[in-house]
Design an enzyme around this catalytic site. Structure first.
Site, mmCIF file in Angstrom:
data_model
loop_
_atom_site.group_PDB
_atom_site.id
_atom_site.type_symbol
_atom_site.label_atom_id
_atom_site.label_comp_id
_atom_site.label_asym_id
_atom_site.label_seq_id
_atom_site.Cartn_x
_atom_site.Cartn_y
_atom_site.Cartn_z
ATOM 1 N N GLY A 137 51.657 35.776 51.009
ATOM 2 C CA GLY A 137 52.237 36.299 49.860
ATOM 3 C C GLY A 137 51.132 36.886 49.167
ATOM 4 O O GLY A 137 50.694 35.852 48.710
ATOM 5 N N TYR A 138 50.531 37.788 49.138
ATOM 6 C CA TYR A 138 48.829 38.371 48.937
ATOM 7 C C TYR A 138 48.894 39.207 47.590
ATOM 8 O O TYR A 138 48.851 39.462 46.964
ATOM 9 C CB TYR A 138 47.656 39.423 49.914
ATOM 10 C CG TYR A 138 47.668 37.857 50.608
ATOM 11 C CD1 TYR A 138 47.979 37.002 51.031
ATOM 12 C CD2 TYR A 138 46.435 38.663 52.342
ATOM 13 C CE1 TYR A 138 47.493 35.245 52.006
ATOM 14 C CE2 TYR A 138 45.688 37.267 52.593
ATOM 15 C CZ TYR A 138 46.671 36.576 53.188
ATOM 16 O OH TYR A 138 46.008 35.571 53.604
ATOM 17 N N SER A 171 56.477 41.938 53.101
ATOM 18 C CA SER A 171 57.384 42.148 54.201
ATOM 19 C C SER A 171 58.234 40.807 54.956
ATOM 20 O O SER A 171 57.415 39.629 54.717
ATOM 21 C CB SER A 171 56.721 42.641 55.924
ATOM 22 O OG SER A 171 55.124 43.453 55.053
ATOM 23 N N GLU A 254 44.445 40.068 61.265
ATOM 24 C CA GLU A 254 45.309 41.605 60.756
ATOM 25 C C GLU A 254 44.526 42.657 61.204
ATOM 26 O O GLU A 254 45.394 43.155 62.056
ATOM 27 C CB GLU A 254 45.785 41.677 59.748
ATOM 28 C CG GLU A 254 46.831 42.546 59.227
ATOM 29 C CD GLU A 254 47.198 42.546 57.664
ATOM 30 O OE1 GLU A 254 49.075 42.992 57.746
ATOM 31 O OE2 GLU A 254 45.862 42.445 57.082
#
Lengths: 409, 361
Positions: A137-138, A171, A254
């Site tokens: 949750g960014y 996602s 990431e």
């Protein structure tokens, strides 16, 4: 230059080859339908669950190698060459790779580095086993490239965080048990120092997940809404207001993992096969000089990427080799290249290349078109190509930052 | 496992770079471009004194016995400094042709003299890499006739090494009868090429190349890797100059490098060029250690580097604005070096066609 493996690694390579042979044709009873998931061979010899597969790989030391045993890992030393051998052999033998995802790739390294003992004990093991899925949750509607502008609010009331706001581009939120989330907890502080990193159970009251259909026509993302969501005070990684530093640690993980070059080379080989089979006016595309030239051009770029990956690998093994800028370019180059490659396959097929879903005459299950579009998403997500260029030029080349506009934080 | 240049290679490379930095300023480049040979001779002598002539000559013939990767590291340094000196023809392609195709006697004779700097070769392979202007070479017995265009490194040549379309390579003496040497003027004044018009000239065929293209192919592969490496060095220098300029030059009250329009061009150049190091090294390494991939990698290194460095040459000039276009900064010497490298020993399209055929057959 020495591209040889020592005996230890040659032996390890043999061991991995034998493992791949033993598990040839393994399939999962709970396989996902994502076209990007590694495909399994047609021989259905061994049927197990995804989670059982994770456990086999950990036991073998092929996954979660450097994660301590007490947290469910293998408990070994990190070994970059062995990781590479595993990836290469698995890819060659079409053995299913271990699960990835944001929990495994981003949260676990973050908890290992910054989590409390309790958090490590509670979360790492089920995450590695694929039993606890995480979402990130960014981003928010008004905090994309400018992530630190996020406004989702967290207030500490009676020993609980009370969260209100909205996240976007989330996602796997619909399958996730947990979310790691950036929340503004110190509204008085400066932009970057008012954020905390919270761990939120997705079954908490007040969370609503709405699927967001993307251009591939799949709901790859979601919007997540928070209305007075309450979680324990201890569900914070790092201290209050330190969330930005914690998040930056995971963003680094990431960027490294979005577009591995060996996977692109496999795709080049598939494209060569496609061009031998597909015909235009009765003649295989591989015999048309213009298409062939485009193929060779892409192959050259992919070869450069592959060699570059070896150089980066070598720099990890041999401290002192300078590859600072070399690392920063990986997300930009890898995602753009893959998009270009998939786009060539579409051109090669012409009208057939734009067939989609379950159309007659569809080739390779429509994967070329799907991945072509999907990678446009990856070019934008995780720091757009333009943000990457800022990073490369400012942090890599030392060019000055854009001056701040007065009055804007 | 180690992927990269060795300490020795970096040391040698740094020596060349340092020599050029100290002795080949833009002012001197300008003089050389205006055909002032004394400066060109000094640069050439200085580089030979550093040992490049014997680089690839085996130790038994008095050379250093080093490999293609080593030579690529040197070529990169020469490109970086716009090294106005023969190298690729005289000291890479020529010794490799003689090592691969020469008889014992030819090796003894020529390799020893390359190492001692008594013999210098010009190299003409264009019959094999793309003949232009109807040039062709005919070999009859021990005589050679025809025209060889774009002969490399001719200016100090005591001998020429010429290949016909079948990869049959031989040696002619620069003083022999029947040679008409026509100087060609390219955009790049740091290296010179010529046309040789040959009428029944004495020709000593390298024995092993009579019925086999193998040696010629290996020589071309090595030459292509050298050109790729030269362009790599030249492009890196252009990027460095562009980044420095973007930090210093101010417009609208700020360094132009703080504008995204400019900094993104710099980032794009780096993102394209950085993986090229690995490709050039890998391709050079493959020549000795990965025979199955050697030809394909040489082709891809040449064509990919040609494309990337062409873009870098353009963008880095643009970063300099109007000054980039002038002779005052001299940026164009590197632009032109990259421009010549791109066309020599096979244009990108031609080389990619070879790469395709290698994989189809």
């Amino acid at each position: 230059m020495d591209l040889h493996y020592s005996k230890e690694y040659l032996d390890f390579e043999k061991e991995v080859k034998a493992f791949c042979k033993k598990y040839d044709g393994v399939t999962f009873t709970d396989a996902s339908k994502n076209p990007l998931a590694s495909s399994s061979s047609k021989k259905k010899k061994i049927q197990i669950t995804r989670s059982e597969w994770q456990k086999i790989l950990i036991e073998q030391g092929y996954f979660a190698r450097a994660v301590p045993k007490e947290y469910g890992g293998y408990g070994g030393e990190p070994d970059i060459l062995k990781s590479r051998i595993i990836a290469t052999e698995f890819s060659r033998a079409k053995t299913p790779a271990p699960m990835g995802g944001q929990g495994i790739d981003m949260l676990v390294p973050t908890l290992l580095e910054m989590g409390t003992d309790q958090q490590k004990e509670k979360y790492i093991k089920p995450t590695l086993h694929g039993e606890m899925i995480w979402c990130q949750g960014y981003s928010e509607p008004n905090a994309g490239s400018d992530l630190a502008a996020l406004q989702t609010k967290g207030e500490l009331i009676d020993g609980e965080w009370v969260i209100n706001g909205q996240k976007i581009w989330t996602s796997t939120a619909q399958y996730s048990q947990m979310m790691f989330c950036l929340v503004r907890t110190e509204p008085e502080a400066q932009k970057h120092s008012g954020i905390s990193y919270l761990l939120i159970p997705m079954d908490s009251e007040g969370i609503e997940v709405r699927p967001l259909v993307d251009m591939t026509m799949k709901a790859g993302f979601n919007e997540v809404f928070f209305t007075d969501v309450k979680i324990p005070e201890t569900n914070i990684v790092g201290k209050r207001g330190e969330g930005w530093a914690v998040a930056n640690a995971t963003l680094g993980h990431e960027r490294g993992s979005l577009a591995p070059p060996d996977a692109i080379m496999n795709r080049v080989h598939m494209l060569i096969d496609l061009m031998k089979e597909e015909k235009l006016d009765g003649k295989p595309l591989i015999e048309h000089p213009i298409y062939r030239d485009r193929l060779m051009k892409i192959q050259g770029k992919v070869m450069a990427s592959q060699s570059h990956a070896l150089r980066l690998l070598s720099a990890k093994l041999n401290p002192g080799q300078d590859v600072k800028v070399g690392k920063m370019i990986q997300k930009l180059v890898g995602t753009e290249l893959r998009h270009e490659l998939e786009g060539l396959a579409i051109d090669v097929m012409g009208e057939i290349g734009v067939l989609y879903e379950d159309s007659p005459h569809l080739r390779d299950k429509g994967s070329w078109q799907f991945i072509y579009m999907y990678f446009l998403g990856l070019i934008i997500g995780g720091g757009t190509s333009q943000i990457q260029k800022n990073i490369i030029s400012e942090r890599g080349l030392g060019l000055p930052k854009e001056p701040k506009i007065q009055g804007v934080q | 496992m180690y992927f990269g240049l060795s300490e020795d290679q970096i040391f040698f490379q740094d020596n060349i770079k340092k020599f050029l930095e100290e002795n080949l300023s833009v002012d001197i480049l300008r003089k050389i471009a205006a055909d002032d040979r004394t400066f060109a001779n000094d640069i050439h002598d200085g580089i030979v004194n550093l040992g490049i002539n014997g680089l690839l000559v085996p130790e038994e013939f008095g050379g250093l016995g080093l490999d293609i990767l080593f030579a690529a590291a040197i070529s990169e340094a020469l490109g970086y400094g716009a090294g106005a000196s023969p190298f690729i023809g005289s000291y890479v392609m020529a010794p490799l042709a003689i090592i691969g195709g020469g008889s014992d006697e030819q090796k003894q004779n020529y390799l020893t003299k390359i190492a001692s700097n008594e013999v210098k070769f010009g190299v003409g392979f264009s019959a094999l890499t793309g003949a232009r202007d109807n040039s062709e070479i005919q070999i009859k017995g021990n005589k050679i006739s025809g025209r060889s265009l774009f002969v490399l490194d001719y200016e100090y040549a005591t001998h020429f090494l010429i290949s016909d379309i079948n990869g049959c390579i031989g040696i002619i003496d620069a003083q022999a009868n029947g040679i008409d040497l026509v100087e060609l003027k390219t955009i790049d004044r740091t290296r010179n090429v010529c046309e040789l018009i040959l009428k029944n000239v004495d020709f000593k065929i390298l024995e092993q190349t009579k019925n086999s293209k193998n040696t010629a192919e290996k020589v071309i592969d090595a030459g292509r890797i050298m050109l790729a490496a030269d362009s790599l060095g030249a492009a890196q220098n252009m990027i460095n100059k562009a980044v420095d300029y973007a930090k210093e030059r101010k417009q609208f009250g700020r360094a132009i490098g703080s504008f995204q329009a400019v900094k993104h061009m710099c980032a794009e150049m780096v993102a394209e060029l950085e993986p090229c190091y690995a490709l050039v090294w890998h391709a050079a390494h493959a020549q000795k250690h990965l025979p199955n991939e050697a030809r394909l990698m040489a082709c891809q290194a040449k064509s990919h580097l040609s494309d990337v460095t062409k873009e870098v040459a353009k963008k880095s000039t643009e970063v300099h604005g109007g000054m980039g276009f002038t002779d005052l900064l001299g940026l164009h010497y590197w632009f032109k070096r990259i421009g010549l490298n791109r066309q020599l020993l096979g244009t990108p399209e031609r080389v990619r066609e070879e790469a395709a055929l290698l994989q189809l057959n």
